[in-house]
Design a protein around this motif. Structure first.
Motif, PDB file in Angstrom:
ATOM      1  N   UNK A 246      68.233  39.141  13.794  1.00  0.00           N
ATOM      2  CA  UNK A 246      67.932  39.782  12.507  1.00  0.00           C
ATOM      3  C   UNK A 246      69.221  39.957  11.705  1.00  0.00           C
ATOM      4  N   UNK A 247      70.329  40.132  12.412  1.00  0.00           N
ATOM      5  CA  UNK A 247      71.629  40.144  11.737  1.00  0.00           C
ATOM      6  C   UNK A 247      71.848  41.404  10.930  1.00  0.00           C
ATOM      7  N   UNK A 248      72.787  42.219  11.313  1.00  0.00           N
ATOM      8  CA  UNK A 248      73.111  43.386  10.504  1.00  0.00           C
ATOM      9  C   UNK A 248      74.042  42.950   9.388  1.00  0.00           C
ATOM     10  N   UNK A 249      73.448  42.385   8.317  1.00  0.00           N
ATOM     11  CA  UNK A 249      74.279  41.741   7.292  1.00  0.00           C
ATOM     12  C   UNK A 249      75.215  42.721   6.604  1.00  0.00           C
TER      13      UNK A 249
ATOM     14  N   UNK B  72      72.035  32.796  15.039  1.00  0.00           N
ATOM     15  CA  UNK B  72      71.251  32.105  16.067  1.00  0.00           C
ATOM     16  C   UNK B  72      72.083  31.928  17.336  1.00  0.00           C
ATOM     17  N   UNK B  73      73.335  31.473  17.163  1.00  0.00           N
ATOM     18  CA  UNK B  73      74.226  31.290  18.319  1.00  0.00           C
ATOM     19  C   UNK B  73      74.425  32.626  19.038  1.00  0.00           C
ATOM     20  N   UNK B  74      74.686  33.680  18.263  1.00  0.00           N
ATOM     21  CA  UNK B  74      74.921  34.994  18.875  1.00  0.00           C
ATOM     22  C   UNK B  74      73.682  35.469  19.625  1.00  0.00           C
ATOM     23  N   UNK B  75      72.493  35.230  19.050  1.00  0.00           N
ATOM     24  CA  UNK B  75      71.257  35.687  19.678  1.00  0.00           C
ATOM     25  C   UNK B  75      71.028  34.966  21.005  1.00  0.00           C
ATOM     26  N   UNK B  76      71.207  33.645  21.002  1.00  0.00           N
ATOM     27  CA  UNK B  76      70.997  32.869  22.226  1.00  0.00           C
ATOM     28  C   UNK B  76      71.977  33.314  23.306  1.00  0.00           C
ATOM     29  N   UNK B  77      73.250  33.536  22.912  1.00  0.00           N
ATOM     30  CA  UNK B  77      74.253  33.916  23.909  1.00  0.00           C
ATOM     31  C   UNK B  77      74.017  35.331  24.428  1.00  0.00           C
ATOM     32  N   UNK B  78      73.505  36.224  23.569  1.00  0.00           N
ATOM     33  CA  UNK B  78      73.174  37.566  24.033  1.00  0.00           C
ATOM     34  C   UNK B  78      72.053  37.516  25.065  1.00  0.00           C
ATOM     35  N   UNK B  79      71.042  36.652  24.782  1.00  0.00           N
ATOM     36  CA  UNK B  79      69.922  36.499  25.722  1.00  0.00           C
ATOM     37  C   UNK B  79      70.431  35.940  27.045  1.00  0.00           C
ATOM     38  N   UNK B  80      71.283  34.914  26.951  1.00  0.00           N
ATOM     39  CA  UNK B  80      71.849  34.321  28.163  1.00  0.00           C
ATOM     40  C   UNK B  80      72.649  35.365  28.931  1.00  0.00           C
ATOM     41  N   UNK B  81      73.427  36.148  28.209  1.00  0.00           N
ATOM     42  CA  UNK B  81      74.251  37.176  28.845  1.00  0.00           C
ATOM     43  C   UNK B  81      73.403  38.200  29.584  1.00  0.00           C
ATOM     44  N   UNK B  82      72.239  38.532  29.007  1.00  0.00           N
ATOM     45  CA  UNK B  82      71.364  39.519  29.646  1.00  0.00           C
ATOM     46  C   UNK B  82      70.878  39.031  31.000  1.00  0.00           C
ATOM     47  N   UNK B  83      70.699  37.705  31.127  1.00  0.00           N
ATOM     48  CA  UNK B  83      70.193  37.170  32.386  1.00  0.00           C
ATOM     49  C   UNK B  83      71.298  36.856  33.381  1.00  0.00           C
ATOM     50  N   UNK B  84      72.506  36.595  32.859  1.00  0.00           N
ATOM     51  CA  UNK B  84      73.611  36.197  33.733  1.00  0.00           C
ATOM     52  C   UNK B  84      73.929  37.254  34.769  1.00  0.00           C
ATOM     53  N   UNK B  85      73.947  38.507  34.295  1.00  0.00           N
ATOM     54  CA  UNK B  85      74.367  39.560  35.190  1.00  0.00           C
ATOM     55  C   UNK B  85      73.147  40.324  35.669  1.00  0.00           C
ATOM     56  N   UNK B  86      72.952  40.394  36.977  1.00  0.00           N
ATOM     57  CA  UNK B  86      71.799  41.124  37.507  1.00  0.00           C
ATOM     58  C   UNK B  86      72.221  42.492  38.025  1.00  0.00           C
ATOM     59  N   UNK B  87      73.497  42.781  37.887  1.00  0.00           N
ATOM     60  CA  UNK B  87      74.012  44.066  38.313  1.00  0.00           C
ATOM     61  C   UNK B  87      73.417  45.151  37.410  1.00  0.00           C
ATOM     62  N   UNK B  88      72.789  46.147  37.984  1.00  0.00           N
ATOM     63  CA  UNK B  88      72.186  47.186  37.157  1.00  0.00           C
ATOM     64  C   UNK B  88      73.295  48.024  36.525  1.00  0.00           C
TER      65      UNK B  88
END
Lengths: 380, 79
Positions: A234-237, A47-63
């Motif tokens: 989903x986690x690649x267990x 859950x933590x990793x998913x939220x931070x990945x989502x945040x990371x996607x928005x942080x950088x607007x550089x294409x």
């Protein structure tokens, strides 16, 4: 016009599917050691990793221009080739996930694109010197760098804390590990989600929907961010088990040293404009953490299997991408056929994985004797 | 080719330096924190001055690590 929009939709959906596999393949990078040491429960970690990945996607607007990146001649790249390259990358990600091997999603994407462009536009459109300089050399160097750094860091961590009360030290390192693992997840979101956004934007520009030089529209940012974070959740267990328990038995000081080294190497290299694979850095640093603790046991058989999968990633994804480019190049029927075969293969891999499921409840168990070996035998 | 190896050397040097700095600081912090009672006051024993010094040292170490992490976050966010 109809055929353009059909192809466009196919490419966008495939890019999002790739983003999803990218997410669940790479959860292990940031969270495998935290799960292995018990710093975070498996479900909370993803859950933590998913939220931070989502945040990371928005942080950088550089294409992200990673896709063109000089590896292939981008003037000659068509949406069909991008589509075929993505299919190659998705299938290789699924195969390595089934085998529990941490292979680089970026390399799979590059490999798929190289194969597709080679078949679609000819050998001259592939820049081999750029491939060696931008992919092969970093691929060899980055795990070694991460391994040496993590080895020294682990050694120092044990030497400094060897007289400290063990329970307090364990607690402290677990907390520190959560911090550095979160940084890896955030950096991952800014890097990998950008790649998919770049692919979709390029396709929209090529299809004439967007003007040249435009940035990704908001819905592209949102859907790419959501796809990668859903995949992460989903986690690649299977990969998490290999990295957290398979390579070596990770203890809190090692986990902290490994994640800190990985963060430092990733940030230093992206700051110096040096592309490398998060997966390979994290694998290298876990190996180094295993070597840095005296008497720690490193399973070289598993390390060797991972190295072989790295060698195979580019050519294997390129082969699939090339075949897909040839079939998809025959027209919309070809594109539909490739998509159909890919979906069938993905379902097949999923069904195979159910025969021996790895999930949040058993991810920290060692599994059957040499699980990775048998899984590999059944798939390759 | 030469610049590639040069950049790799740079990445190696910078990440080795930063990692060693953070891990040494954090390990010292953990050691000091454990010396100060691991965050839980010991029953029956009065906290001595040494414990207070150790706790302060731990706070300084952890704060330094946080500062480095904050700089890392700033690097992640471009512009």
């Amino acid at each position: 016009m109809d055929s353009v929009s059909f192809l466009l939709v196919a490419v966008i959906l495939t890019a999002l599917a790739f983003d999803f596999t990218n997410g669940f393949h790479d959860t292990a990078n940031s969270m495998a050691t935290s799960i292995a040491t018990g710093a975070l429960s498996p479900r909370l970690a993803v859950l933590v990793a998913a939220v931070l990945n989502l945040a990371g996607a928005f942080l950088s607007t550089e294409v992200a221009k990673t896709i063109s990146n000089g590896i292939v001649d981008d003037v000659k790249v068509s949406p069909v080739m991008i589509f075929a390259g993505l299919i190659g990358a998705i299938l290789w990600n699924m195969i390595t996930w089934l085998a529990g091997l941490p292979s680089s999603s970026s390399h799979a994407l590059f490999g798929g694109l190289i194969g597709a462009v080679w078949v679609g536009a000819g050998e001259s459109a592939v820049r081999f010197t750029a491939i060696v300089r931008k992919i092969v050399i970093p691929a060899v160097a980055s795990p070694v760098v991460a391994c040496v750094v993590a080895m020294l860091a682990t050694y120092l961590a044990y030497v400094i804390t060897h007289r400290a009360a063990a329970p307090a030290a364990r607690k402290g390192f677990r907390a520190g590990q959560v911090g550095s693992a979160s940084l890896v997840a955030l950096a991952h979101g800014t890097n990998d989600a950008q790649k998919t956004m770049g692919v979709i934007t390029l396709t929209l520009i090529a299809g004439g929907v967007l003007g040249h030089g435009s940035g990704p529209p908001w819905w592209v940012v949102l859907s790419a961010g959501l796809a990668i974070s859903l995949g992460t959740y989903a986690g690649g267990w299977r990969v998490i088990r290999t990295m957290g328990k398979g390579l070596t038995d990770i203890q809190p000081p090692q986990g902290f040293a490994a994640e800190t080294s990985a963060t430092a190497v990733i940030l230093a290299s992206s700051h110096l404009g040096f592309p490398l694979s998060t997966t390979q850095v994290c694998t290298g640093s876990i190996l180094g953490a295993g070597l840095g603790r005296r008497l720690a046991h490193v399973r070289w058989g598993i390390a060797g299997r991972i190295a072989v999968s790295w060698l195979l990633t580019l050519p294997a994804a390129a082969a699939v991408g090339g075949v897909a480019a040839w079939v998809a190049g025959q027209g919309n029927t070809g594109v539909a056929l490739v998509a159909g075969v890919a979906v069938a293969a993905a379902v097949g891999f999923y069904v195979l994985s159910r025969r021996r499921p790895v999930n949040p409840d058993n991810v920290n168990e060692p599994g059957a004797p040499e699980p990775a070996g048998r899984t590999l035998d059944t798939t390759v | 080719m030469g610049t590639t190896w040069g950049t790799i050397g740079g990445v190696f040097g910078v990440s080795l330096g930063v990692t060693v700095l953070v891990v040494v600081l954090f390990s010292l912090g953990v050691t000091a924190w454990a010396r100060a009672g691991g965050g839980t006051p010991r029953h029956g024993a009065r906290r001595g001055r040494l414990d207070t010094v150790a706790a302060a040292a731990a706070v300084v170490c952890f704060a330094a690590c946080l500062a480095i992490a904050a700089y890392g976050i700033e690097l992640i966010i471009p512009g």
